[in-house]
Design a protein around this motif. Structure first.
Motif, PDB file in Angstrom:
ATOM      1  N   ILE A 125      61.680  37.603  36.112  1.00 43.84           N
ATOM      2  CA  ILE A 125      62.300  36.346  35.574  1.00 43.84           C
ATOM      3  C   ILE A 125      63.658  36.734  34.857  1.00 43.84           C
ATOM      4  O   ILE A 125      63.856  37.618  34.540  1.00 43.84           O
ATOM      5  N   TRP A 126      64.429  35.599  34.907  1.00 44.27           N
ATOM      6  CA  TRP A 126      65.552  35.855  34.257  1.00 44.27           C
ATOM      7  C   TRP A 126      65.860  34.834  33.078  1.00 44.27           C
ATOM      8  O   TRP A 126      65.505  33.488  33.029  1.00 44.27           O
ATOM      9  N   ALA A 127      66.541  35.425  31.980  1.00 44.68           N
ATOM     10  CA  ALA A 127      66.541  34.480  30.588  1.00 44.68           C
ATOM     11  C   ALA A 127      67.931  34.513  30.173  1.00 44.68           C
ATOM     12  O   ALA A 127      68.580  35.514  30.542  1.00 44.68           O
ATOM     13  N   ALA A 128      68.288  33.753  29.224  1.00 45.26           N
ATOM     14  CA  ALA A 128      69.772  33.759  28.545  1.00 45.26           C
ATOM     15  C   ALA A 128      69.544  34.881  27.647  1.00 45.26           C
ATOM     16  O   ALA A 128      68.675  35.131  26.895  1.00 45.26           O
ATOM     17  N   ALA A 129      70.884  35.384  27.455  1.00 46.23           N
ATOM     18  CA  ALA A 129      71.103  36.683  26.427  1.00 46.23           C
ATOM     19  C   ALA A 129      71.877  36.232  25.377  1.00 46.23           C
ATOM     20  O   ALA A 129      72.775  37.219  25.261  1.00 46.23           O
ATOM     21  N   GLY A 130      72.236  35.054  25.172  1.00 43.30           N
ATOM     22  CA  GLY A 130      73.053  34.956  23.948  1.00 43.30           C
ATOM     23  C   GLY A 130      74.197  34.226  24.120  1.00 43.30           C
ATOM     24  O   GLY A 130      74.933  33.868  23.156  1.00 43.30           O
ATOM     25  N   ALA A 131      74.713  33.950  25.507  1.00 46.40           N
ATOM     26  CA  ALA A 131      76.022  33.459  25.754  1.00 46.40           C
ATOM     27  C   ALA A 131      75.742  32.367  27.292  1.00 46.40           C
ATOM     28  O   ALA A 131      74.929  32.903  27.842  1.00 46.40           O
TER      29      ALA A 131
END
Length: 155
Positions: A125-131
């Motif tokens: 799965i793919w998640a946001a990394a702060g930006a």
């Protein structure tokens, strides 16, 4: 690299998650944009949504599959209290992230975390990394364990 992305990178390392942050050429702010940028299905996108408990005021992080929406009318049945959208200023001050770049990891303060069961159906799965253009991919069970998420079912 922004402070938020550096904080996520540090958290990923501390949690020993097998992943690295990728910067996409375009925005990954919406689930559809993220799926296109990551070359995956929208179902594999993790929407990190912050809500506030109407009675307790406690923030809750919901990790929701990109194919789902949260039915706030059913929230009390699932989470034990009515949920309302958290104020963006509070989200930033307590998590360290602006809406659109909220990561599942690297928060400034501990947040009660819940994961959509549908995310566990995928290998990655793919998640946001702060930006708004930074993401990471991870095995869903690893993310669940790393965030101590409780599982919930939508639909």
């Amino acid at each position: 690299m922004s402070k938020s992305v550096k904080r996520v990178q540090k958290a990923l390392g501390a949690l020993k998650l097998d992943t690295s942050i990728q910067h996409m050429p375009g925005s990954t702010r919406t689930a559809e944009d993220a799926a296109t940028a990551c070359n995956c299905s929208v179902e594999q996108i993790v929407k990190s949504m912050i809500f506030e408990g109407a009675e307790t005021g406690k923030l809750r992080l919901l990790l929701v599959s990109g194919k789902h929406t949260v039915d706030l009318a059913r929230a009390a049945d699932i989470f034990g209290e009515t949920l309302i959208r958290a104020d963006p200023r509070r989200v930033r001050s307590e998590t360290g992230f602006a809406i659109g770049g909220v990561s599942p990891v690297g928060h400034l303060s501990e947040t009660d975390t819940w994961m959509d069961a549908a995310l566990l159906e995928h290998d990655r799965i793919w998640a946001a990394a702060g930006a708004p253009n930074a993401v990471f991919s991870v095995a869903p069970q690893e993310l669940k364990d790393a965030t101590a998420s409780k599982i919930f079912q939508i639909g």
